[in-house]
Scaffold this active site. Structure first.
Site, PDB file in Angstrom:
ATOM      1  N   ARG A   1      -2.361  -2.736   0.261  1.00  0.00           N
ATOM      2  CA  ARG A   1      -1.692  -2.238   1.465  1.00  0.00           C
ATOM      3  C   ARG A   1      -2.530  -2.562   2.698  1.00  0.00           C
ATOM      4  O   ARG A   1      -3.454  -1.813   3.020  1.00  0.00           O
ATOM      5  CB  ARG A   1      -1.474  -0.732   1.363  1.00  0.00           C
ATOM      6  CG  ARG A   1      -0.667  -0.311   0.145  1.00  0.00           C
ATOM      7  CD  ARG A   1      -0.683   1.206   0.014  1.00  0.00           C
ATOM      8  NE  ARG A   1       0.053   1.659  -1.160  1.00  0.00           N
ATOM      9  CZ  ARG A   1       0.124   2.929  -1.541  1.00  0.00           C
ATOM     10  NH1 ARG A   1      -0.517   3.861  -0.858  1.00  0.00           N
ATOM     11  NH2 ARG A   1       0.813   3.266  -2.626  1.00  0.00           N
TER      12      ARG A   1
ATOM     13  N   ASP B   1      -3.370  -2.599   6.594  1.00  0.00           N
ATOM     14  CA  ASP B   1      -3.067  -1.654   7.662  1.00  0.00           C
ATOM     15  C   ASP B   1      -2.237  -2.304   8.765  1.00  0.00           C
ATOM     16  O   ASP B   1      -2.097  -3.527   8.825  1.00  0.00           O
ATOM     17  CB  ASP B   1      -4.368  -1.113   8.269  1.00  0.00           C
ATOM     18  CG  ASP B   1      -5.082  -0.130   7.360  1.00  0.00           C
ATOM     19  OD1 ASP B   1      -4.444   0.405   6.438  1.00  0.00           O
ATOM     20  OD2 ASP B   1      -6.296   0.104   7.583  1.00  0.00           O
TER      21      ASP B   1
ATOM     22  N   TYR C   1     -11.623 -10.985   2.070  1.00  0.00           N
ATOM     23  CA  TYR C   1     -11.235 -10.734   3.455  1.00  0.00           C
ATOM     24  C   TYR C   1     -12.152 -11.480   4.414  1.00  0.00           C
ATOM     25  O   TYR C   1     -13.325 -11.733   4.111  1.00  0.00           O
ATOM     26  CB  TYR C   1     -11.340  -9.240   3.780  1.00  0.00           C
ATOM     27  CG  TYR C   1     -10.208  -8.385   3.262  1.00  0.00           C
ATOM     28  CD1 TYR C   1      -9.072  -8.143   4.040  1.00  0.00           C
ATOM     29  CD2 TYR C   1     -10.285  -7.789   2.014  1.00  0.00           C
ATOM     30  CE1 TYR C   1      -8.043  -7.331   3.564  1.00  0.00           C
ATOM     31  CE2 TYR C   1      -9.255  -6.977   1.533  1.00  0.00           C
ATOM     32  CZ  TYR C   1      -8.142  -6.755   2.317  1.00  0.00           C
ATOM     33  OH  TYR C   1      -7.136  -5.957   1.847  1.00  0.00           O
TER      34      TYR C   1
ATOM     35  N   ARG D   1     -13.020  -2.823   7.803  1.00  0.00           N
ATOM     36  CA  ARG D   1     -13.097  -2.564   9.247  1.00  0.00           C
ATOM     37  C   ARG D   1     -14.229  -1.604   9.593  1.00  0.00           C
ATOM     38  O   ARG D   1     -14.874  -1.748  10.640  1.00  0.00           O
ATOM     39  CB  ARG D   1     -11.761  -2.011   9.744  1.00  0.00           C
ATOM     40  CG  ARG D   1     -10.645  -3.057   9.748  1.00  0.00           C
ATOM     41  CD  ARG D   1      -9.294  -2.427  10.006  1.00  0.00           C
ATOM     42  NE  ARG D   1      -9.313  -1.634  11.226  1.00  0.00           N
ATOM     43  CZ  ARG D   1      -8.453  -0.643  11.497  1.00  0.00           C
ATOM     44  NH1 ARG D   1      -7.509  -0.327  10.610  1.00  0.00           N
ATOM     45  NH2 ARG D   1      -8.532   0.011  12.632  1.00  0.00           N
TER      46      ARG D   1
END
Length: 258
Positions: free
Chosen positions: A49, A51, A110, A196
């Site tokens: 999922r 963001d 990522y 993040r």
């Protein structure tokens, strides 16, 4: 029959991957196109999922249908015509009934992009951060990060998980020729908000506002309240989702004939 979809999207206009009541999501948009094209309700399950505002260069999802699909270039083309320009399906292919987009995945990779100069063509696609950052110190922080497995300090407080253990494969910063600073990180799994928050904390290290010792103490504390502020979502990209070879056995054929 179960099928995997490989897709990419620019997350700027969406309230994340998952369908929700307060805004348009990537999942909802994809399901609407599949439902319309296939003439029956289609529900998809993503590998993870992302963001609101987060992008994906590679994302996978699966869906089930009662009868086998006639896979063709025309089907792929028509679905892409029905989708907005910021969502693109690369291919879809049959998998075993037990293969699962989320639970069969063995890794996620990522990247996070930071630019010092404002760029009209990268609006919403990178984090425009003017202060100079010392990437050598940030890479030293990465080496500390790789020595640990419990990342509770970098997870959102209300994350619904049984543990905070992640097995990192690599983590490093790299400056490109156009002076873009990119964070690369790959692991078997990631916690909610983890990348993040790591970036936001490492930015403190890169500005010499936090020592390397303080950075490691944050990891050891297992306390989100003492980590740095999460970096904005617009610089984050899901780049690659890894699966065992047997899960992707039909993908090469689909890409060749798609």
């Amino acid at each position: 029959m179960r099928y995997f979809i490989e897709l990419s999207y620019r997350g700027t206009a969406y309230h994340g991957w998952q369908t929700q009541a307060n805004g348009i999501s990537v999942q909802q948009t994809l399901e609407a196109a599949l439902t319309q094209r296939l003439g029956k309700p289609i529900y998809v399950v993503g590998s993870g999922r992302t963001d609101a505002g987060v992008h994906a260069e590679q994302q996978f999802a699966h869906f089930d249908v009662d009868e086998p699909l006639m896979l063709s270039d025309q089907l792929l083309y028509s679905l892409n015509c029905m989708l907005p320009e910021d969502i693109a399906i690369q291919t879809f292919f049959p998998v075993r009934p037990t293969d699962h987009a989320r639970f069969s995945a063995v890794s996620r990779y990522y990247q996070y992009h930071i630019t010092r100069q404002k760029n009209a063509f990268l609006n919403g696609m990178t984090y425009h951060f003017r202060p100079q950052l010392n990437e050598a110190r940030m890479n030293e922080a990465c080496q500390l990060l790789l020595q640990h497995r419990d990342f509770q300090s970098f997870s959102k407080a209300r994350a619904n998980v049984t543990n905070f253990l992640c097995r990192l494969e690599f983590a490093y910063w790299q400056r490109t020729v156009d002076d873009r600073l990119t964070f690369h990180i790959k692991a078997n799994r990631f916690l909610w908000g983890m990348v993040r928050t790591i970036v936001g904390t490492m930015v403190e290290v890169g500005q010499h506002r936090m020592s390397l010792g303080q950075f490691e103490q944050i990891i050891l504390a297992k306390d989100r309240t003492i980590a740095g502020r999460a970096a904005p979502p617009n610089g984050l990209y899901l780049v690659e989702v890894g699966y065992p070879a047997e899960v992707l056995a039909q993908r090469a054929s689909a890409l060749t004939h798609g």
